[in-house]
Design a protein around this motif. Structure first.
Motif, PDB file in Angstrom:
ATOM      1  N   UNK A 141       0.789  -1.228   0.000  1.00 52.36           N
ATOM      2  CA  UNK A 141       0.000   0.000   0.000  1.00 52.36           C
ATOM      3  C   UNK A 141       0.820   1.276   0.000  1.00 52.36           C
ATOM      4  N   UNK A 142       2.144   1.167  -0.119  1.00 45.27           N
ATOM      5  CA  UNK A 142       3.009   2.345  -0.170  1.00 45.27           C
ATOM      6  C   UNK A 142       3.018   2.902  -1.594  1.00 45.27           C
ATOM      7  N   UNK A 143       3.171   4.226  -1.713  1.00 50.09           N
ATOM      8  CA  UNK A 143       3.272   4.875  -3.011  1.00 50.09           C
ATOM      9  C   UNK A 143       4.730   4.900  -3.432  1.00 50.09           C
ATOM     10  N   UNK A 144       5.026   4.532  -4.677  1.00 55.43           N
ATOM     11  CA  UNK A 144       6.395   4.557  -5.196  1.00 55.43           C
ATOM     12  C   UNK A 144       6.460   5.656  -6.247  1.00 55.43           C
ATOM     13  N   UNK A 145       7.374   6.615  -6.034  1.00 56.10           N
ATOM     14  CA  UNK A 145       7.463   7.803  -6.871  1.00 56.10           C
ATOM     15  C   UNK A 145       8.894   7.997  -7.345  1.00 56.10           C
ATOM     16  N   UNK A 183      12.859  14.019  -8.571  1.00 54.85           N
ATOM     17  CA  UNK A 183      13.895  14.844  -9.208  1.00 54.85           C
ATOM     18  C   UNK A 183      15.056  15.096  -8.253  1.00 54.85           C
ATOM     19  N   UNK A 184      14.892  14.741  -6.984  1.00 54.08           N
ATOM     20  CA  UNK A 184      15.876  14.996  -5.941  1.00 54.08           C
ATOM     21  C   UNK A 184      15.644  13.985  -4.829  1.00 54.08           C
ATOM     22  N   UNK A 185      16.539  13.944  -3.854  1.00 49.60           N
ATOM     23  CA  UNK A 185      16.395  13.036  -2.706  1.00 49.60           C
ATOM     24  C   UNK A 185      15.839  13.829  -1.523  1.00 49.60           C
ATOM     25  N   UNK A 186      14.547  13.689  -1.216  1.00 52.73           N
ATOM     26  CA  UNK A 186      13.970  14.425  -0.084  1.00 52.73           C
ATOM     27  C   UNK A 186      14.396  13.814   1.247  1.00 52.73           C
ATOM     28  N   UNK A 187      14.185  14.527   2.315  1.00 52.28           N
ATOM     29  CA  UNK A 187      14.489  14.015   3.655  1.00 52.28           C
ATOM     30  C   UNK A 187      13.453  12.973   4.044  1.00 52.28           C
ATOM     31  N   UNK A 216      11.131   6.050   2.725  1.00 56.77           N
ATOM     32  CA  UNK A 216      12.355   5.423   2.229  1.00 56.77           C
ATOM     33  C   UNK A 216      12.756   6.057   0.913  1.00 56.77           C
ATOM     34  N   UNK A 217      14.075   6.230   0.719  1.00 56.97           N
ATOM     35  CA  UNK A 217      14.631   6.733  -0.527  1.00 56.97           C
ATOM     36  C   UNK A 217      15.559   5.648  -1.047  1.00 56.97           C
ATOM     37  N   UNK A 218      15.434   5.274  -2.321  1.00 58.05           N
ATOM     38  CA  UNK A 218      16.280   4.212  -2.874  1.00 58.05           C
ATOM     39  C   UNK A 218      16.532   4.469  -4.351  1.00 58.05           C
ATOM     40  N   UNK A 219      17.480   3.720  -4.919  1.00 59.73           N
ATOM     41  CA  UNK A 219      17.816   3.862  -6.330  1.00 59.73           C
ATOM     42  C   UNK A 219      19.017   4.776  -6.529  1.00 59.73           C
ATOM     43  N   UNK A 223      11.205   7.192  -4.312  1.00 57.54           N
ATOM     44  CA  UNK A 223      10.783   7.495  -2.953  1.00 57.54           C
ATOM     45  C   UNK A 223       9.563   6.638  -2.624  1.00 57.54           C
ATOM     46  N   UNK A 224       9.590   6.003  -1.451  1.00 57.63           N
ATOM     47  CA  UNK A 224       8.424   5.283  -0.939  1.00 57.63           C
ATOM     48  C   UNK A 224       7.707   6.213   0.028  1.00 57.63           C
ATOM     49  N   UNK A 225       6.398   6.348  -0.154  1.00 62.04           N
ATOM     50  CA  UNK A 225       5.587   7.263   0.648  1.00 62.04           C
ATOM     51  C   UNK A 225       4.499   6.471   1.365  1.00 62.04           C
ATOM     52  N   UNK A 226       4.363   6.713   2.663  1.00 59.32           N
ATOM     53  CA  UNK A 226       3.267   6.112   3.432  1.00 59.32           C
ATOM     54  C   UNK A 226       2.083   7.070   3.337  1.00 59.32           C
ATOM     55  N   UNK A 227       0.974   6.638   2.702  1.00 58.95           N
ATOM     56  CA  UNK A 227      -0.176   7.538   2.581  1.00 58.95           C
ATOM     57  C   UNK A 227      -0.812   7.834   3.935  1.00 58.95           C
TER      58      UNK A 227
END
Length: 90
Positions: A8-12, A15-19, A37-40, A47-51
């Protein structure tokens, strides 16, 4: 926003690595979730985002998401009255 994980996490693609724990909003400055989480690769990270609770992940697919500048809480304005630009994520 491109994908939803099986958890259920959003994968985006960003353009940059957010905190981590950075707030994520849509184009209307509605809260979507938080970065978990930031990966790649460094130059084009994912970026993995918890909604947020109650947020339906499938309704967000295709929208551009943003990280507002620090200290801005949705409708805040600078002293000169101008809106601050937000960093874009696809």
């Amino acid at each position: 926003m491109k994908n939803v994980s099986h958890e259920g996490k959003l994968i985006v693609k960003a353009d940059f690595a957010p905190a981590e724990n950075a707030l994520v909003v849509d184009g209307r400055k509605r809260k979507i979730g938080k970065v978990i989480k930031i990966f790649g690769p460094v130059r084009a990270p994912y970026v993995a985002i918890r909604p947020m609770r109650g947020q339906r992940a499938l309704t967000i697919i295709g929208q551009e998401l943003y990280i507002p500048p620090e200290g801005e809480h949705g409708k805040a304005k600078r002293r000169d009255g101008a809106d601050r630009k937000m960093s874009r994520m696809q």
